[in-house]
Scaffold this motif. Structure first.
Motif, PDB file in Angstrom:
ATOM      1  N   ARG A 172       2.453   1.706  -3.364  1.00  0.00           N
ATOM      2  CA  ARG A 172       1.470   2.173  -4.339  1.00  0.00           C
ATOM      3  C   ARG A 172       1.200   3.657  -4.150  1.00  0.00           C
ATOM      4  O   ARG A 172       1.079   4.406  -5.134  1.00  0.00           O
ATOM      5  N   GLU A 173       1.130   4.120  -2.905  1.00  0.00           N
ATOM      6  CA  GLU A 173       0.893   5.532  -2.630  1.00  0.00           C
ATOM      7  C   GLU A 173       2.060   6.401  -3.094  1.00  0.00           C
ATOM      8  O   GLU A 173       1.865   7.539  -3.512  1.00  0.00           O
ATOM      9  N   LYS A 174       3.277   5.879  -3.023  1.00  0.00           N
ATOM     10  CA  LYS A 174       4.463   6.631  -3.470  1.00  0.00           C
ATOM     11  C   LYS A 174       4.659   6.531  -4.973  1.00  0.00           C
ATOM     12  O   LYS A 174       5.516   7.207  -5.528  1.00  0.00           O
ATOM     13  N   LYS A 229       0.836  -1.205   0.000  1.00  0.00           N
ATOM     14  CA  LYS A 229       0.000   0.000   0.000  1.00  0.00           C
ATOM     15  C   LYS A 229       0.865   1.246   0.000  1.00  0.00           C
ATOM     16  O   LYS A 229       0.615   2.190  -0.748  1.00  0.00           O
ATOM     17  N   ARG A 230       1.909   1.257   0.837  1.00  0.00           N
ATOM     18  CA  ARG A 230       2.807   2.421   0.898  1.00  0.00           C
ATOM     19  C   ARG A 230       3.533   2.627  -0.414  1.00  0.00           C
ATOM     20  O   ARG A 230       3.717   3.749  -0.869  1.00  0.00           O
TER      21      ARG A 230
END
Length: 57
Positions: free
Chosen positions: A52-54, A49-50
């Motif tokens: 993907r967010e970056k 998730k992290r």
């Protein structure tokens, strides 16, 4: 070795641990192996998730 490879190896280790604990009829072993497997999987999902967010994946 990157984290994904280590995570995959530890997932298999916990799955094998569940099988061994079932064979030994150890309720505590089964519970601990399931908790460990869930912890490793949750860590992987959080990391994905992290990333993907970056915008890395």
């Amino acid at each position: 070795m990157d984290f994904s490879c280590i995570s995959c190896i530890s997932n298999y280790s916990f799955m094998i641990g569940i099988g061994v604990a079932v064979g030994e009829r150890s309720i505590l072993g089964i519970i601990l192996a399931i908790i460990g497997l869930n912890a490793v999987m949750a860590t992987g999902f959080i990391m994905k998730k992290r990333m993907r967010e970056k915008g890395l994946i």
